[in-house]
Design an enzyme around this catalytic site. Structure first.
Site, mmCIF file in Angstrom:
data_model
loop_
_atom_site.group_PDB
_atom_site.id
_atom_site.type_symbol
_atom_site.label_atom_id
_atom_site.label_comp_id
_atom_site.label_asym_id
_atom_site.label_seq_id
_atom_site.Cartn_x
_atom_site.Cartn_y
_atom_site.Cartn_z
ATOM 1 N N GLN A 19 -10.484 -3.156 -0.634
ATOM 2 C CA GLN A 19 -11.111 -2.762 0.625
ATOM 3 C C GLN A 19 -12.579 -2.388 0.476
ATOM 4 O O GLN A 19 -13.303 -2.330 1.462
ATOM 5 C CB GLN A 19 -10.339 -1.603 1.238
ATOM 6 C CG GLN A 19 -8.949 -2.017 1.663
ATOM 7 C CD GLN A 19 -8.165 -0.871 2.271
ATOM 8 O OE1 GLN A 19 -7.485 -0.152 1.551
ATOM 9 N NE2 GLN A 19 -8.252 -0.698 3.567
ATOM 10 N N HIS A 116 -2.657 -1.292 -5.067
ATOM 11 C CA HIS A 116 -2.913 -0.887 -3.687
ATOM 12 C C HIS A 116 -2.934 -2.146 -2.816
ATOM 13 O O HIS A 116 -3.986 -2.670 -2.492
ATOM 14 C CB HIS A 116 -4.234 -0.108 -3.599
ATOM 15 C CG HIS A 116 -4.418 0.617 -2.292
ATOM 16 N ND1 HIS A 116 -4.736 1.955 -2.205
ATOM 17 C CD2 HIS A 116 -4.325 0.194 -1.007
ATOM 18 C CE1 HIS A 116 -4.833 2.318 -0.934
ATOM 19 N NE2 HIS A 116 -4.591 1.258 -0.182
ATOM 20 N N ASN A 159 0.518 2.500 -4.388
ATOM 21 C CA ASN A 159 0.158 3.140 -3.130
ATOM 22 C C ASN A 159 1.060 2.644 -2.005
ATOM 23 O O ASN A 159 1.173 1.448 -1.772
ATOM 24 C CB ASN A 159 -1.295 2.798 -2.779
ATOM 25 C CG ASN A 159 -1.681 3.301 -1.389
ATOM 26 O OD1 ASN A 159 -1.855 4.501 -1.195
ATOM 27 N ND2 ASN A 159 -1.799 2.405 -0.421
ATOM 28 N N GLU A 160 1.686 3.577 -1.306
ATOM 29 C CA GLU A 160 2.417 3.281 -0.063
ATOM 30 C C GLU A 160 3.391 2.121 -0.193
ATOM 31 O O GLU A 160 3.195 1.046 0.385
ATOM 32 C CB GLU A 160 1.444 3.007 1.080
ATOM 33 C CG GLU A 160 0.612 4.193 1.473
ATOM 34 C CD GLU A 160 -0.084 4.006 2.823
ATOM 35 O OE1 GLU A 160 0.020 2.934 3.416
ATOM 36 O OE2 GLU A 160 -0.725 4.979 3.270
ATOM 37 N N GLU A 374 -4.368 10.565 1.467
ATOM 38 C CA GLU A 374 -5.069 9.857 2.556
ATOM 39 C C GLU A 374 -4.750 10.541 3.870
ATOM 40 O O GLU A 374 -3.591 10.898 4.124
ATOM 41 C CB GLU A 374 -4.596 8.398 2.702
ATOM 42 C CG GLU A 374 -5.210 7.408 1.766
ATOM 43 C CD GLU A 374 -4.715 5.984 2.019
ATOM 44 O OE1 GLU A 374 -4.509 5.588 3.185
ATOM 45 O OE2 GLU A 374 -4.534 5.268 1.021
ATOM 46 N N SER A 429 -10.531 -3.083 6.531
ATOM 47 C CA SER A 429 -9.162 -2.717 6.893
ATOM 48 C C SER A 429 -8.303 -3.978 6.990
ATOM 49 O O SER A 429 -8.619 -4.897 7.738
ATOM 50 C CB SER A 429 -9.169 -1.966 8.225
ATOM 51 O OG SER A 429 -7.860 -1.864 8.726
ATOM 52 N N TRP A 430 -7.245 -3.996 6.191
ATOM 53 C CA TRP A 430 -6.399 -5.175 5.949
ATOM 54 C C TRP A 430 -6.143 -6.068 7.155
ATOM 55 O O TRP A 430 -6.364 -7.274 7.090
ATOM 56 C CB TRP A 430 -5.031 -4.712 5.415
ATOM 57 C CG TRP A 430 -5.168 -3.773 4.286
ATOM 58 C CD1 TRP A 430 -5.102 -2.405 4.358
ATOM 59 C CD2 TRP A 430 -5.432 -4.087 2.917
ATOM 60 N NE1 TRP A 430 -5.294 -1.869 3.107
ATOM 61 C CE2 TRP A 430 -5.487 -2.867 2.207
ATOM 62 C CE3 TRP A 430 -5.607 -5.299 2.225
ATOM 63 C CZ2 TRP A 430 -5.733 -2.814 0.839
ATOM 64 C CZ3 TRP A 430 -5.843 -5.240 0.862
ATOM 65 C CH2 TRP A 430 -5.906 -4.011 0.184
ATOM 66 N N LYS A 436 -12.729 -1.111 12.553
ATOM 67 C CA LYS A 436 -11.937 0.115 12.431
ATOM 68 C C LYS A 436 -12.503 0.920 11.268
ATOM 69 O O LYS A 436 -12.179 0.682 10.107
ATOM 70 C CB LYS A 436 -10.462 -0.227 12.194
ATOM 71 C CG LYS A 436 -9.536 0.961 12.381
ATOM 72 C CD LYS A 436 -8.078 0.584 12.209
ATOM 73 C CE LYS A 436 -7.165 1.727 12.639
ATOM 74 N NZ LYS A 436 -5.745 1.472 12.318
ATOM 75 N N TYR A 438 -13.456 4.366 9.058
ATOM 76 C CA TYR A 438 -12.850 5.639 8.679
ATOM 77 C C TYR A 438 -13.791 6.530 7.884
ATOM 78 O O TYR A 438 -13.470 7.671 7.601
ATOM 79 C CB TYR A 438 -11.634 5.382 7.784
ATOM 80 C CG TYR A 438 -10.350 4.954 8.463
ATOM 81 C CD1 TYR A 438 -9.417 5.893 8.887
ATOM 82 C CD2 TYR A 438 -10.032 3.605 8.641
ATOM 83 C CE1 TYR A 438 -8.223 5.513 9.463
ATOM 84 C CE2 TYR A 438 -8.843 3.207 9.218
ATOM 85 C CZ TYR A 438 -7.927 4.176 9.626
ATOM 86 O OH TYR A 438 -6.733 3.797 10.195
HETATM 87 C C1 BGP Z 1 -3.129 3.155 4.492
HETATM 88 C C2 BGP Z 1 -3.625 2.367 3.322
HETATM 89 C C3 BGP Z 1 -5.090 2.138 3.299
HETATM 90 C C4 BGP Z 1 -5.785 2.078 4.628
HETATM 91 C C5 BGP Z 1 -5.235 3.058 5.653
HETATM 92 C C6 BGP Z 1 -5.693 2.826 7.062
HETATM 93 O O1 BGP Z 1 -1.895 2.659 4.872
HETATM 94 O O2 BGP Z 1 -3.243 2.945 2.114
HETATM 95 O O3 BGP Z 1 -5.309 1.045 2.470
HETATM 96 O O4 BGP Z 1 -6.099 0.841 5.060
HETATM 97 O O5 BGP Z 1 -3.832 3.081 5.664
HETATM 98 O O6 BGP Z 1 -4.981 1.783 7.632
HETATM 99 P P1 BGP Z 1 -5.649 0.689 8.502
HETATM 100 O O7 BGP Z 1 -6.731 0.117 7.673
HETATM 101 O O8 BGP Z 1 -4.569 -0.288 8.815
HETATM 102 O O9 BGP Z 1 -6.132 1.385 9.708
#
Ligand code: BGP
Length: 468
Positions: A19, A116, A159-160, A374, A429-430, A436, A438
């Protein structure tokens, strides 16, 4: 507003390799599961992202200037092993040594994840986490990193785990874009847990120095309105999103109560979970060996019972009100009128963080020390020009309320020792791309210039209380 942080508190910012780094084709890096997929999709490119591959000294310097004492980064597996296995790539290895040195020289402690969301393409094409051979490759990669990067003292394996399984196989917004493929969704969770557990067991057996754990995003599920049928729907979704993974991680078993819910959900979807002989022993052994727990928290869901067919629509544009989620025999997401939402339809609900911290501490004592790894607000920040402060009061409110929830849980005895804002700087953001945002630091993606947001000033002020 929160006035001060507890002594010794970890006050960090989070990033993830794919990212922020950009530079996806340089220095021998291999492709991840995203490169060709994003290209074919044609919406946005992972290059140059925040160009952290080249600009990390600037971002670490900013982190230091604005009162942070820690950073979350991840190692891109494909920089170390371009194909996921085989011979290590010296240029990739050298990059992470440089990065960690820069962090340490600046008094910013690196917390490092090995995975990740960025599986190597070769392994992804071969089944990703559904293929147990890939677990072996992951453990080899982990072992290599533990040995090579001995300057790192704080590790996270994956991660997650749920986000990957859920986004790939249920929600369909990550490649390979399956919708409600429940068999794959549950199997990926189990296999990821195995990969984590094997890496932890190896870390301890080989006597590597430092701490190791994993990161779960916890998403409390509340019934709305509160009826018995909706409570059951909430319990089912909670089992799939939280409880199965928490049990597997910290109890080393899926309890009968958890499995009753999971089995009901699997049956309703004609799905199956396969646990092989020996798997549960591996999980059991690891369950007491995690040194700490990284908890990501963004939002809860509010759920009502639902018996119709599964269907969903994902809001990946920030057009408010475009998301929906209905899971056959499980539940449907509903809006709770008094809970505000973001432009991406995420519920803003700090009490959910408090509830989850209390629950983990009570029900999963093997989680030991907890870090919020996070938490943050996705927002369409408005650029004001070079050198102009960006007004993100909304983000300050969001972070402040969540830190307050954290401190409340802490004052009631939960051992939570740190907070990492998602994210340090704006990044890719994926499934949403670049609008978006942050970050504490704004990234002008055309020039790669960094600008300061008000939230960075707020972060600095609170960070200052650690030094008093
Ligand atoms: C979490 C991930 C991050 C990040 C974040 C925000 O799930 O660990 O990689 O992207 O969420 O999500 P998004 O980018 O979809 O808003």
């Amino acid at each position: 507003r929160v006035q001060s942080l507890p002594k010794g508190f970890v006050w960090g910012g989070a990033t993830a390799a794919y990212q922020v780094e950009g530079a996806t084709k340089v220095d021998g890096k291999g492709k991840t599961m995203w490169d060709d997929y994003l290209k074919a999709q044609g919406r946005f490119s992972p290059d140059p992202a925040s160009d952290f591959y080249h600009l990390y000294p600037e971002d670490i310097e900013l982190a230091k200037l604005y009162g942070l004492n820690a950073i979350r980064v991840s190692i891109a597996w494909t920089r170390i092993f371009p194909k996921g296995y085989g011979e290590p790539n010296p240029a990739g290895v050298a990059y992470y040594h440089r990065l960690f040195k820069c962090c340490l020289d600046n008094g910013i402690t690196p917390y490092v994840s090995l995975h990740h969301f960025d599986s190597p393409k070769t392994l992804f094409d071969d089944g990703d986490w559904l293929n147990r051979k890939n677990i072996d490759y992951f453990v080899d990669y982990a072992d290599f990193c533990f040995k090579e990067f001995s300057e790192v003292k704080n590790w996270f394996t994956i991660n997650e785990l749920i986000s990957l399984a859920f986004s790939q196989y249920i929600q369909g917004n990550f490649p390979p874009n399956h919708h409600f493929d429940v068999t794959s969704g549950i199997q990926a969770q189990h296999n990821e847990l195995l990969a984590h557990a094997r890496a932890v067991n190896l870390f301890k057996e080989k006597g590597y120095q430092g701490r190791i754990g994993l990161i779960h995003v916890l998403q409390p599920v509340y019934p709305y309105p509160d009826t018995p049928a909706n409570e059951h729907a909430a319990a089912l979704e909670d089992a799939f999103m939280n409880r199965f993974l928490l049990d597997g991680t910290f109890k080393g078993e899926y309890t009968p109560e958890t499995m009753a819910l999971i089995n009901e959900l699997l049956e309703a979807n004609d799905a199956k979970l396969k646990i092989e002989p020996g798997d549960m022993d591996i999980l059991k052994k690891a369950s007491t060996q995690n040194d700490y727990f990284g908890m990501n928290y963004y939002q809860p869901s509010f759920v009502a019972a639902y018996e119709g067919e599964s269907t969903n629509s994902f809001n990946g544009t920030g057009e408010k009100g475009t998301s929906s989620f209905k899971f056959q025999g499980v539940g449907q997401h509903v809006k709770k009128p008094d809970v505000p939402t973001t432009d991406w339809d995420w519920n803003i609900y700090p009490a959910g963080m408090y509830d989850m911290l209390k629950r983990v501490a009570m029900e999963y004592p093997n989680s030991k020390t907890i870090y919020i790894t996070e938490n943050g607000l996705g927002y369409k920040d408005k650029y004001e020009g070079i050198g102009q402060l960006i007004d993100d009061e909304k983000r300050i409110d969001f972070i402040d309320q969540h830190v307050e929830a954290l401190l409340k849980a802490r004052s009631e005895g939960v051992d939570v020792q740190g907070y990492f804002v998602w994210s340090l700087q704006d990044q890719f953001s994926w499934a949403n791309g670049y609008n978006k945002r942050y970050g504490l630091f704004y990234v002008n993606f055309e020039t790669q210039a960094r600008e300061i947001k008000k939230s960075a000033l707020w972060f600095k002020e609170l960070g200052q209380t650690l030094k008093d």
